[in-house]
Write a protein that holds these residues in place. Structure first.
Motif, PDB file in Angstrom:
ATOM      1  N   HIS A  96      76.698  41.032 -49.756  1.00 54.02           N
ATOM      2  CA  HIS A  96      78.106  41.406 -49.657  1.00 54.02           C
ATOM      3  C   HIS A  96      78.397  42.022 -48.288  1.00 54.02           C
ATOM      4  CE1 HIS A  96      81.688  43.566 -51.828  1.00 54.02           C
ATOM      5  NE2 HIS A  96      82.085  42.722 -50.917  1.00 54.02           N
ATOM      6  N   THR A  97      77.517  42.892 -47.836  1.00 58.64           N
ATOM      7  CA  THR A  97      77.704  43.528 -46.533  1.00 58.64           C
ATOM      8  C   THR A  97      77.705  42.492 -45.422  1.00 58.64           C
ATOM      9  OG1 THR A  97      76.585  45.525 -47.327  1.00 58.64           O
ATOM     10  CG2 THR A  97      76.779  45.254 -44.947  1.00 58.64           C
ATOM     11  N   ARG A  98      76.822  41.505 -45.519  1.00 62.58           N
ATOM     12  CA  ARG A  98      76.748  40.478 -44.482  1.00 62.58           C
ATOM     13  C   ARG A  98      78.059  39.717 -44.364  1.00 62.58           C
ATOM     14  NH1 ARG A  98      74.022  40.472 -40.266  1.00 62.58           N
ATOM     15  NH2 ARG A  98      76.104  40.104 -39.430  1.00 62.58           N
ATOM     16  N   ARG A  99      78.743  39.513 -45.479  1.00 61.41           N
ATOM     17  CA  ARG A  99      80.034  38.812 -45.431  1.00 61.41           C
ATOM     18  C   ARG A  99      81.042  39.614 -44.613  1.00 61.41           C
ATOM     19  NH1 ARG A  99      79.228  38.036 -51.371  1.00 61.41           N
ATOM     20  NH2 ARG A  99      78.208  36.018 -51.625  1.00 61.41           N
ATOM     21  N   TRP A 100      81.033  40.943 -44.806  1.00 56.44           N
ATOM     22  CA  TRP A 100      81.937  41.795 -44.029  1.00 56.44           C
ATOM     23  C   TRP A 100      81.541  41.818 -42.560  1.00 56.44           C
ATOM     24  CZ3 TRP A 100      86.360  44.445 -45.376  1.00 56.44           C
ATOM     25  CH2 TRP A 100      86.713  44.417 -46.728  1.00 56.44           C
ATOM     26  N   ALA A 101      80.262  41.933 -42.285  1.00 58.60           N
ATOM     27  CA  ALA A 101      79.802  41.962 -40.893  1.00 58.60           C
ATOM     28  C   ALA A 101      80.156  40.657 -40.182  1.00 58.60           C
ATOM     29  CB  ALA A 101      78.295  42.211 -40.843  1.00 58.60           C
ATOM     30  N   ASP A 102      80.009  39.542 -40.880  1.00 55.79           N
ATOM     31  CA  ASP A 102      80.363  38.254 -40.289  1.00 55.79           C
ATOM     32  C   ASP A 102      81.869  38.164 -40.041  1.00 55.79           C
ATOM     33  OD1 ASP A 102      77.731  37.483 -40.364  1.00 55.79           O
ATOM     34  OD2 ASP A 102      77.939  36.199 -42.139  1.00 55.79           O
ATOM     35  N   ALA A 103      82.660  38.671 -40.984  1.00 54.36           N
ATOM     36  CA  ALA A 103      84.115  38.617 -40.829  1.00 54.36           C
ATOM     37  C   ALA A 103      84.587  39.451 -39.645  1.00 54.36           C
ATOM     38  CB  ALA A 103      84.800  39.099 -42.112  1.00 54.36           C
ATOM     39  N   LEU A 104      83.870  40.520 -39.337  1.00 50.87           N
ATOM     40  CA  LEU A 104      84.266  41.420 -38.245  1.00 50.87           C
ATOM     41  C   LEU A 104      83.647  41.052 -36.904  1.00 50.87           C
ATOM     42  CD1 LEU A 104      84.054  44.849 -40.112  1.00 50.87           C
ATOM     43  CD2 LEU A 104      86.121  43.642 -39.390  1.00 50.87           C
ATOM     44  N   GLU A 105      82.792  40.051 -36.902  1.00 52.57           N
ATOM     45  CA  GLU A 105      82.115  39.688 -35.659  1.00 52.57           C
ATOM     46  C   GLU A 105      83.128  39.362 -34.561  1.00 52.57           C
ATOM     47  OE1 GLU A 105      78.526  36.745 -34.092  1.00 52.57           O
ATOM     48  OE2 GLU A 105      79.240  36.618 -36.153  1.00 52.57           O
ATOM     49  N   GLY A 106      82.936  39.956 -33.394  1.00 50.16           N
ATOM     50  CA  GLY A 106      83.823  39.718 -32.267  1.00 50.16           C
ATOM     51  C   GLY A 106      85.007  40.659 -32.171  1.00 50.16           C
ATOM     52  N   THR A 107      85.216  41.486 -33.204  1.00 55.73           N
ATOM     53  CA  THR A 107      86.362  42.401 -33.175  1.00 55.73           C
ATOM     54  C   THR A 107      86.025  43.739 -32.546  1.00 55.73           C
ATOM     55  OG1 THR A 107      85.898  43.406 -35.342  1.00 55.73           O
ATOM     56  CG2 THR A 107      87.210  41.363 -35.325  1.00 55.73           C
ATOM     57  N   GLY A 108      84.733  44.053 -32.436  1.00 61.92           N
ATOM     58  CA  GLY A 108      84.339  45.372 -31.950  1.00 61.92           C
ATOM     59  C   GLY A 108      84.327  46.426 -33.028  1.00 61.92           C
ATOM     60  N   CYS A 109      84.576  46.018 -34.262  1.00 60.30           N
ATOM     61  CA  CYS A 109      84.616  46.945 -35.394  1.00 60.30           C
ATOM     62  C   CYS A 109      83.353  46.781 -36.240  1.00 60.30           C
ATOM     63  CB  CYS A 109      85.852  46.654 -36.245  1.00 60.30           C
ATOM     64  SG  CYS A 109      86.013  47.679 -37.721  1.00 60.30           S
ATOM     65  N   THR A 110      82.847  47.901 -36.723  1.00 60.50           N
ATOM     66  CA  THR A 110      81.635  47.926 -37.546  1.00 60.50           C
ATOM     67  C   THR A 110      81.982  48.302 -38.979  1.00 60.50           C
ATOM     68  OG1 THR A 110      80.292  48.599 -35.657  1.00 60.50           O
ATOM     69  CG2 THR A 110      79.387  49.031 -37.844  1.00 60.50           C
ATOM     70  N   VAL A 111      81.384  47.630 -39.952  1.00 60.89           N
ATOM     71  CA  VAL A 111      81.626  47.966 -41.356  1.00 60.89           C
ATOM     72  C   VAL A 111      80.695  49.105 -41.768  1.00 60.89           C
ATOM     73  CG1 VAL A 111      80.023  46.235 -42.307  1.00 60.89           C
ATOM     74  CG2 VAL A 111      81.951  47.060 -43.684  1.00 60.89           C
ATOM     75  N   LEU A 112      81.261  50.101 -42.446  1.00 61.80           N
ATOM     76  CA  LEU A 112      80.537  51.264 -42.937  1.00 61.80           C
ATOM     77  C   LEU A 112      80.531  51.285 -44.458  1.00 61.80           C
ATOM     78  CD1 LEU A 112      82.178  54.104 -40.768  1.00 61.80           C
ATOM     79  CD2 LEU A 112      80.105  52.812 -40.241  1.00 61.80           C
ATOM     80  N   ASP A 113      79.501  51.907 -45.016  1.00 58.85           N
ATOM     81  CA  ASP A 113      79.506  52.165 -46.450  1.00 58.85           C
ATOM     82  C   ASP A 113      80.131  53.529 -46.734  1.00 58.85           C
ATOM     83  OD1 ASP A 113      77.527  53.983 -45.663  1.00 58.85           O
ATOM     84  OD2 ASP A 113      75.894  52.712 -46.335  1.00 58.85           O
ATOM     85  N   THR A 114      80.131  53.932 -47.990  1.00 55.41           N
ATOM     86  CA  THR A 114      80.726  55.205 -48.400  1.00 55.41           C
ATOM     87  C   THR A 114      79.757  55.915 -49.354  1.00 55.41           C
ATOM     88  OG1 THR A 114      81.811  54.409 -50.422  1.00 55.41           O
ATOM     89  CG2 THR A 114      82.980  54.068 -48.330  1.00 55.41           C
ATOM     90  N   ARG A 115      80.234  56.994 -49.982  1.00 50.67           N
ATOM     91  CA  ARG A 115      79.447  57.696 -50.995  1.00 50.67           C
ATOM     92  C   ARG A 115      79.637  57.101 -52.385  1.00 50.67           C
ATOM     93  NH1 ARG A 115      82.061  62.349 -51.303  1.00 50.67           N
ATOM     94  NH2 ARG A 115      80.618  63.172 -52.857  1.00 50.67           N
ATOM     95  N   LYS A 116      80.336  55.988 -52.490  1.00 50.38           N
ATOM     96  CA  LYS A 116      80.570  55.356 -53.793  1.00 50.38           C
ATOM     97  C   LYS A 116      79.370  54.487 -54.161  1.00 50.38           C
ATOM     98  CE  LYS A 116      85.575  55.479 -53.167  1.00 50.38           C
ATOM     99  NZ  LYS A 116      86.820  54.700 -52.991  1.00 50.38           N
ATOM    100  N   THR A 117      78.269  55.175 -54.411  1.00 56.01           N
ATOM    101  CA  THR A 117      77.003  54.515 -54.699  1.00 56.01           C
ATOM    102  C   THR A 117      76.584  54.773 -56.139  1.00 56.01           C
ATOM    103  OG1 THR A 117      75.853  56.466 -53.859  1.00 56.01           O
ATOM    104  CG2 THR A 117      76.194  54.658 -52.306  1.00 56.01           C
ATOM    105  N   THR A 118      75.605  54.006 -56.603  1.00 53.76           N
ATOM    106  CA  THR A 118      75.052  54.221 -57.937  1.00 53.76           C
ATOM    107  C   THR A 118      74.227  55.501 -57.926  1.00 53.76           C
ATOM    108  OG1 THR A 118      74.882  51.820 -58.169  1.00 53.76           O
ATOM    109  CG2 THR A 118      73.712  53.180 -59.795  1.00 53.76           C
ATOM    110  N   PRO A 119      74.481  56.437 -58.844  1.00 54.83           N
ATOM    111  CA  PRO A 119      73.694  57.672 -58.854  1.00 54.83           C
ATOM    112  C   PRO A 119      72.198  57.389 -58.832  1.00 54.83           C
ATOM    113  CG  PRO A 119      75.540  57.880 -60.354  1.00 54.83           C
ATOM    114  CD  PRO A 119      75.541  56.452 -59.881  1.00 54.83           C
ATOM    115  N   ALA A 120      71.497  58.120 -57.959  1.00 57.59           N
ATOM    116  CA  ALA A 120      70.041  58.038 -57.761  1.00 57.59           C
ATOM    117  C   ALA A 120      69.607  56.815 -56.954  1.00 57.59           C
ATOM    118  CB  ALA A 120      69.281  58.069 -59.084  1.00 57.59           C
ATOM    119  N   LEU A 121      70.547  55.936 -56.607  1.00 53.85           N
ATOM    120  CA  LEU A 121      70.191  54.755 -55.813  1.00 53.85           C
ATOM    121  C   LEU A 121      70.770  54.800 -54.400  1.00 53.85           C
ATOM    122  CD1 LEU A 121      70.554  51.716 -58.258  1.00 53.85           C
ATOM    123  CD2 LEU A 121      68.541  53.064 -57.729  1.00 53.85           C
ATOM    124  N   ARG A 122      71.343  55.935 -54.011  1.00 50.20           N
ATOM    125  CA  ARG A 122      72.076  55.966 -52.738  1.00 50.20           C
ATOM    126  C   ARG A 122      71.219  55.546 -51.552  1.00 50.20           C
ATOM    127  NH1 ARG A 122      75.918  60.877 -51.544  1.00 50.20           N
ATOM    128  NH2 ARG A 122      76.944  59.765 -53.239  1.00 50.20           N
TER     129      ARG A 122
END
Length: 294
Positions: free
Chosen positions: A124-150
């Motif tokens: 899923h992340t790779r799809r976002w990174a590919d979509a942003l390629e060439g824009t100069g923008c980087t995709v970040l994650d958040t704290r919305k993770t599965t408990p204990a799997l962050r």
């Protein structure tokens, strides 16, 4: 094989919990131990059933070791053939296991569960990174993770070409509307954080250009623009960079809220530095992986 700073201790804890769930207090696989002689050998291939990006291959060895420790058995030998971060096509052999068939089958579901989940996040992340390629923008994650799997899910984000934002509440201060209300204003909230934690990064959430300039006046040099249209975001970026430029300073700008892959490139072209996407970790479907006995 690169490990991308694989979080080994977190993975060990997860594997311990997962094996306890699957094998129970007596470390039993009642089906395999009843139907397969203890000395019967097997070769197992961990394979991709669909396209994606691999994450979590180091977990295989941890699961094999964990099963062997619990049962007093001999762990199968392991050859990992594909590195995390690699794009998969259906049929790719990720790893080969050789050894006692009982051990292989006891390890099967645990290693697949973890790898499928992490590979889903990476894909899923790779799809976002590919979509942003060439824009100069980087995709970040958040704290919305599965408990204990962050730690592991954020590792998977890195494997997919994304960047981790903050790991928790302890490493970056994020001033949101409730903090502003409680502190009595953006300036008061920023000043209070800076006084108590002088070296911590402080990001301020804004919803308008005026709020962005207020945050800059207060001292913040990291803005999170929430739920802005592309037009408003572009105007805010221009105003913030002009304000900072006049003072010979820089400012980092992040967009968040309501973003989708369909509009990622459009938002990335507004001049922002980052785009944070909670869906990377809270809504990624798994990648179908399997363990096939040869």
């Amino acid at each position: 094989m690169t490990t991308l700073d694989f979080p080994l201790d977190d993975a060990r804890r997860l594997v311990d919990i997962a094996l306890d769930e699957d094998l129970g207090p007596d470390a039993l696989d009642v089906t395999s131990t009843s139907t397969i002689p203890a000395d019967q050998a097997a070769t197992g291939h961990v394979v991709a059933r669909e396209a994606g990006v691999l994450a979590g291959a180091p977990v295989i060895a941890l699961v094999l070791e964990g099963v062997a420790t619990r049962t007093g058995g001999i762990p199968p030998s392991l050859e990992v053939r594909i590195a995390d971060g690699t794009r998969l096509v259906p049929g790719d052999v990720i790893a080969v296991l050789d050894g006692p068939a009982q051990q292989v089958l006891m390890a099967e579901r645990t290693l697949l569960n973890v790898m499928s989940r992490l590979s889903g996040v990476a894909t899923h992340t790779r799809r976002w990174a590919d979509a942003l390629e060439g824009t100069g923008c980087t995709v970040l994650d958040t704290r919305k993770t599965t408990p204990a799997l962050r730690a592991l899910e954020k590792y998977a984000v890195r494997a997919g070409g994304g960047t981790n934002k903050r790991m928790g509440l302890f490493d970056v201060a994020m001033v949101k509307d409730n903090h502003v209300l409680a502190a009595g204003g953006v300036g008061a909230a920023y000043t209070a954080i800076r006084a108590r934690y002088p070296d911590i990064t402080v990001e301020v959430e804004v919803e308008t250009t005026e709020q962005a300039l207020e945050a800059l006046e207060a001292g913040s040099r990291f803005l999170m623009c929430d739920n802005m249209s592309t037009d408003l975001l572009r105007a805010t970026v221009a105003a913030a960079r002009a304000w900072a430029g006049e003072r010979g300073e820089g400012v980092e700008i992040e967009a968040t809220g309501g973003l989708t892959l369909d509009v990622a490139a459009e938002y990335g072209a507004t001049g922002i530095d980052y785009m944070s996407v909670g869906a990377l970790t809270h809504s990624s479907p798994i990648i179908d992986l399997a363990l096939d006995l040869a």
